[in-house]
Write a protein that holds these residues in place. Sequence first.
Motif, PDB file in Angstrom:
ATOM      1  N   GLY A   1       1.980   5.038 -15.402  1.00 22.13           N
ATOM      2  CA  GLY A   1       1.099   6.179 -15.171  1.00 22.13           C
ATOM      3  C   GLY A   1       1.431   6.924 -13.904  1.00 22.13           C
ATOM      4  O   GLY A   1       0.912   8.017 -13.670  1.00 22.13           O
ATOM      5  N   GLY A   2       2.292   6.337 -13.068  1.00 24.05           N
ATOM      6  CA  GLY A   2       2.727   7.016 -11.863  1.00 24.05           C
ATOM      7  C   GLY A   2       1.618   7.217 -10.856  1.00 24.05           C
ATOM      8  O   GLY A   2       0.505   6.698 -10.993  1.00 24.05           O
ATOM      9  N   GLU A   3       1.929   7.994  -9.824  1.00 26.67           N
ATOM     10  CA  GLU A   3       0.967   8.223  -8.747  1.00 26.67           C
ATOM     11  C   GLU A   3      -0.306   8.876  -9.273  1.00 26.67           C
ATOM     12  O   GLU A   3      -1.417   8.515  -8.867  1.00 26.67           O
ATOM     13  CB  GLU A   3       1.594   9.102  -7.664  1.00 26.67           C
ATOM     14  CG  GLU A   3       0.677   9.354  -6.482  1.00 26.67           C
ATOM     15  CD  GLU A   3       1.298  10.276  -5.444  1.00 26.67           C
ATOM     16  OE1 GLU A   3       0.723  10.383  -4.349  1.00 26.67           O
ATOM     17  OE2 GLU A   3       2.348  10.896  -5.731  1.00 26.67           O
ATOM     18  N   THR A   4      -0.161   9.827 -10.208  1.00 28.80           N
ATOM     19  CA  THR A   4      -1.348  10.496 -10.756  1.00 28.80           C
ATOM     20  C   THR A   4      -2.269   9.498 -11.434  1.00 28.80           C
ATOM     21  O   THR A   4      -3.490   9.513 -11.228  1.00 28.80           O
ATOM     22  CB  THR A   4      -0.928  11.590 -11.749  1.00 28.80           C
ATOM     23  OG1 THR A   4      -0.119  12.563 -11.082  1.00 28.80           O
ATOM     24  CG2 THR A   4      -2.148  12.281 -12.342  1.00 28.80           C
ATOM     25  N   GLY A   5      -1.692   8.627 -12.249  1.00 27.20           N
ATOM     26  CA  GLY A   5      -2.493   7.613 -12.932  1.00 27.20           C
ATOM     27  C   GLY A   5      -3.157   6.659 -11.962  1.00 27.20           C
ATOM     28  O   GLY A   5      -4.301   6.220 -12.188  1.00 27.20           O
ATOM     29  N   ALA A   6      -2.452   6.335 -10.868  1.00 27.79           N
ATOM     30  CA  ALA A   6      -3.027   5.447  -9.866  1.00 27.79           C
ATOM     31  C   ALA A   6      -4.205   6.108  -9.170  1.00 27.79           C
ATOM     32  O   ALA A   6      -5.256   5.493  -8.959  1.00 27.79           O
ATOM     33  CB  ALA A   6      -1.957   5.043  -8.852  1.00 27.79           C
TER      34      ALA A   6
ATOM     35  N   PRO B   1       8.304  13.254  -5.132  1.00 26.64           N
ATOM     36  CA  PRO B   1       8.224  11.962  -5.832  1.00 26.64           C
ATOM     37  C   PRO B   1       6.829  11.552  -6.257  1.00 26.64           C
ATOM     38  O   PRO B   1       5.900  11.485  -5.448  1.00 26.64           O
ATOM     39  CB  PRO B   1       8.793  10.971  -4.809  1.00 26.64           C
ATOM     40  CG  PRO B   1       8.563  11.626  -3.485  1.00 26.64           C
ATOM     41  CD  PRO B   1       8.698  13.101  -3.723  1.00 26.64           C
ATOM     42  N   GLY B   2       6.686  11.330  -7.550  1.00 28.62           N
ATOM     43  CA  GLY B   2       5.546  10.604  -8.093  1.00 28.62           C
ATOM     44  C   GLY B   2       6.023   9.209  -8.446  1.00 28.62           C
ATOM     45  O   GLY B   2       5.324   8.212  -8.285  1.00 28.62           O
ATOM     46  N   PHE B   3       7.266   9.158  -8.927  1.00 28.81           N
ATOM     47  CA  PHE B   3       7.960   7.886  -9.137  1.00 28.81           C
ATOM     48  C   PHE B   3       9.428   8.139  -8.826  1.00 28.81           C
ATOM     49  O   PHE B   3      10.071   8.967  -9.466  1.00 28.81           O
ATOM     50  CB  PHE B   3       7.781   7.378 -10.574  1.00 28.81           C
ATOM     51  CG  PHE B   3       8.321   5.982 -10.769  1.00 28.81           C
ATOM     52  CD1 PHE B   3       7.605   4.891 -10.314  1.00 28.81           C
ATOM     53  CD2 PHE B   3       9.546   5.768 -11.370  1.00 28.81           C
ATOM     54  CE1 PHE B   3       8.105   3.605 -10.462  1.00 28.81           C
ATOM     55  CE2 PHE B   3      10.050   4.491 -11.527  1.00 28.81           C
ATOM     56  CZ  PHE B   3       9.326   3.405 -11.072  1.00 28.81           C
ATOM     57  N   ARG B   4       9.952   7.453  -7.851  1.00 28.67           N
ATOM     58  CA  ARG B   4      11.258   7.781  -7.293  1.00 28.67           C
ATOM     59  C   ARG B   4      12.427   7.340  -8.178  1.00 28.67           C
ATOM     60  O   ARG B   4      12.367   6.308  -8.851  1.00 28.67           O
ATOM     61  CB  ARG B   4      11.418   7.154  -5.911  1.00 28.67           C
ATOM     62  CG  ARG B   4      10.498   7.741  -4.847  1.00 28.67           C
ATOM     63  CD  ARG B   4      10.829   7.151  -3.480  1.00 28.67           C
ATOM     64  NE  ARG B   4      10.041   7.784  -2.427  1.00 28.67           N
ATOM     65  CZ  ARG B   4       8.865   7.350  -2.018  1.00 28.67           C
ATOM     66  NH1 ARG B   4       8.341   6.273  -2.563  1.00 28.67           N
ATOM     67  NH2 ARG B   4       8.212   7.973  -1.057  1.00 28.67           N
ATOM     68  N   ILE B   5      13.494   8.126  -8.108  1.00 26.88           N
ATOM     69  CA  ILE B   5      14.745   7.784  -8.786  1.00 26.88           C
ATOM     70  C   ILE B   5      15.200   6.381  -8.402  1.00 26.88           C
ATOM     71  O   ILE B   5      15.651   5.590  -9.246  1.00 26.88           O
ATOM     72  CB  ILE B   5      15.848   8.817  -8.437  1.00 26.88           C
ATOM     73  CG1 ILE B   5      15.672  10.101  -9.265  1.00 26.88           C
ATOM     74  CG2 ILE B   5      17.247   8.239  -8.650  1.00 26.88           C
ATOM     75  CD1 ILE B   5      16.060   9.975 -10.725  1.00 26.88           C
ATOM     76  N   GLY B   6      15.094   6.044  -7.108  1.00 27.54           N
ATOM     77  CA  GLY B   6      15.545   4.737  -6.648  1.00 27.54           C
ATOM     78  C   GLY B   6      14.834   3.599  -7.346  1.00 27.54           C
ATOM     79  O   GLY B   6      15.452   2.578  -7.694  1.00 27.54           O
ATOM     80  N   LEU B   7      13.533   3.751  -7.584  1.00 25.98           N
ATOM     81  CA  LEU B   7      12.776   2.710  -8.289  1.00 25.98           C
ATOM     82  C   LEU B   7      13.114   2.681  -9.776  1.00 25.98           C
ATOM     83  O   LEU B   7      13.206   1.614 -10.373  1.00 25.98           O
ATOM     84  CB  LEU B   7      11.278   2.917  -8.074  1.00 25.98           C
ATOM     85  CG  LEU B   7      10.757   2.570  -6.684  1.00 25.98           C
ATOM     86  CD1 LEU B   7       9.285   2.929  -6.559  1.00 25.98           C
ATOM     87  CD2 LEU B   7      10.969   1.089  -6.377  1.00 25.98           C
ATOM     88  N   HIS B   8      13.309   3.862 -10.368  1.00 26.08           N
ATOM     89  CA  HIS B   8      13.655   3.856 -11.791  1.00 26.08           C
ATOM     90  C   HIS B   8      15.060   3.294 -12.004  1.00 26.08           C
ATOM     91  O   HIS B   8      15.336   2.667 -13.029  1.00 26.08           O
ATOM     92  CB  HIS B   8      13.532   5.258 -12.397  1.00 26.08           C
ATOM     93  CG  HIS B   8      13.094   5.231 -13.832  1.00 26.08           C
ATOM     94  ND1 HIS B   8      12.211   6.142 -14.370  1.00 26.08           N
ATOM     95  CD2 HIS B   8      13.406   4.398 -14.853  1.00 26.08           C
ATOM     96  CE1 HIS B   8      12.010   5.861 -15.646  1.00 26.08           C
ATOM     97  NE2 HIS B   8      12.732   4.806 -15.955  1.00 26.08           N
TER      98      HIS B   8
ATOM     99  N   LEU C   1       0.836  -1.210   0.000  1.00 20.31           N
ATOM    100  CA  LEU C   1       0.000   0.000   0.000  1.00 20.31           C
ATOM    101  C   LEU C   1       0.869   1.257   0.000  1.00 20.31           C
ATOM    102  O   LEU C   1       0.673   2.170   0.798  1.00 20.31           O
ATOM    103  CB  LEU C   1      -0.934  -0.024   1.216  1.00 20.31           C
ATOM    104  CG  LEU C   1      -1.888  -1.220   1.288  1.00 20.31           C
ATOM    105  CD1 LEU C   1      -2.562  -1.297   2.658  1.00 20.31           C
ATOM    106  CD2 LEU C   1      -2.929  -1.161   0.176  1.00 20.31           C
ATOM    107  N   GLY C   2       1.794   1.303  -0.936  1.00 18.64           N
ATOM    108  CA  GLY C   2       2.691   2.444  -1.041  1.00 18.64           C
ATOM    109  C   GLY C   2       2.119   3.551  -1.897  1.00 18.64           C
ATOM    110  O   GLY C   2       0.896   3.708  -2.030  1.00 18.64           O
ATOM    111  N   ILE C   3       3.005   4.325  -2.533  1.00 20.04           N
ATOM    112  CA  ILE C   3       2.584   5.467  -3.347  1.00 20.04           C
ATOM    113  C   ILE C   3       1.589   5.053  -4.426  1.00 20.04           C
ATOM    114  O   ILE C   3       0.611   5.758  -4.694  1.00 20.04           O
ATOM    115  CB  ILE C   3       3.810   6.149  -3.985  1.00 20.04           C
ATOM    116  CG1 ILE C   3       4.599   6.941  -2.935  1.00 20.04           C
ATOM    117  CG2 ILE C   3       3.391   7.094  -5.122  1.00 20.04           C
ATOM    118  CD1 ILE C   3       5.849   7.604  -3.475  1.00 20.04           C
ATOM    119  N   MET C   4       1.826   3.914  -5.041  1.00 18.38           N
ATOM    120  CA  MET C   4       0.933   3.431  -6.094  1.00 18.38           C
ATOM    121  C   MET C   4      -0.161   2.530  -5.532  1.00 18.38           C
ATOM    122  O   MET C   4      -1.336   2.636  -5.897  1.00 18.38           O
ATOM    123  CB  MET C   4       1.742   2.661  -7.141  1.00 18.38           C
ATOM    124  CG  MET C   4       2.805   3.460  -7.838  1.00 18.38           C
ATOM    125  SD  MET C   4       2.132   4.644  -9.013  1.00 18.38           S
ATOM    126  CE  MET C   4       1.569   3.536 -10.300  1.00 18.38           C
ATOM    127  N   GLY C   5       0.225   1.605  -4.654  1.00 22.24           N
ATOM    128  CA  GLY C   5      -0.712   0.605  -4.188  1.00 22.24           C
ATOM    129  C   GLY C   5      -1.886   1.163  -3.408  1.00 22.24           C
ATOM    130  O   GLY C   5      -3.026   0.696  -3.564  1.00 22.24           O
TER     131      GLY C   5
END
Length: 295
Positions: A126-131, A232-239, A12-16
């Motif tokens: 789609g990132g956080e906005t798309g979620a 962050p909408g999608f973090r550097i670490g994840l990319h 249940l993170g930024i996207m979940g």
Amino acid sequence: MPQSPTVAFIGLGIMGLPMAANLVSAGFTVRGYDRAPQQTDRFAGKGGTAASSLAEAVDGAGVVITMVPDSPDVDEAMFATGGVFDSAASGTLVIDMSTIRPDTARTVAEEGRIRGLRVLDAPVSGGETGAVEGVLSIMVGGDSADFHAAADVFAPLGTAVPVGPAGAGQTVKAANQLIVAGNIQLVAEALVFLEAHGVDTEAGLRVLNGGLAGSTVLTRKGEAMRHRRFEPGFRIGLHDKDMGIVTAAAREAGVPVPTGALVAQFIGALKAQGHGGLDHSALLALLDRIATEQK
């Protein structure tokens, strides 16, 4: 009308979190679990049912969705004692929506089939906005019948497209991350270029986005990049993790991705400098630094 199955949502993170909340809004009974208790509490505040363990979330669910950071996290969620494979009944639809290695997705699908589970890999873009808006692009690998069985679950989350057998969804997601990284880098370069020539960047990016150079990256990231806002909408670490998947899969297939490899180095450099928590549009910050050092 048949009753909707109970959905277990793991991660249940930024996207979940917004994805699980959208399923609740669509009328599903959703039991959510996250290793961070505060995230589970936040989900309960949005109308979901909080589970105190992964096993509690999965027990009796007709659909299990995992949305966790990386391949090892998926392995743990699926294979650990009390994990999905221990807790899900035969016939359960298991949908991994994380972004992981294609070979890991194939292994999970095969092991799931042995246990009588129906497994799909269904990473999203789609990132956080798309979620939040429920407009994610969902690329799905797995059996066609299982894809159709998941249609009602996918609908509140975005648009799902079947792209091939197990692992194909993750392969397409790797290609997506390759394109996104390259696009962000070029938008950053264009912005620095425009600024160096004294152009009104708000107008410049707007007119660029109306032509062939237009992109979702420009639409969603351009304004924040102009103002150097990298929340962050999608973090550097994840990319960085995702570009590792891209370059490894490219080597395995024997195909060149020279531009992608270069941008992967830039993303890796930002992470190494301690900026892994910034949005991936912070590629602009690295470019700013290089430009300053060259003056």
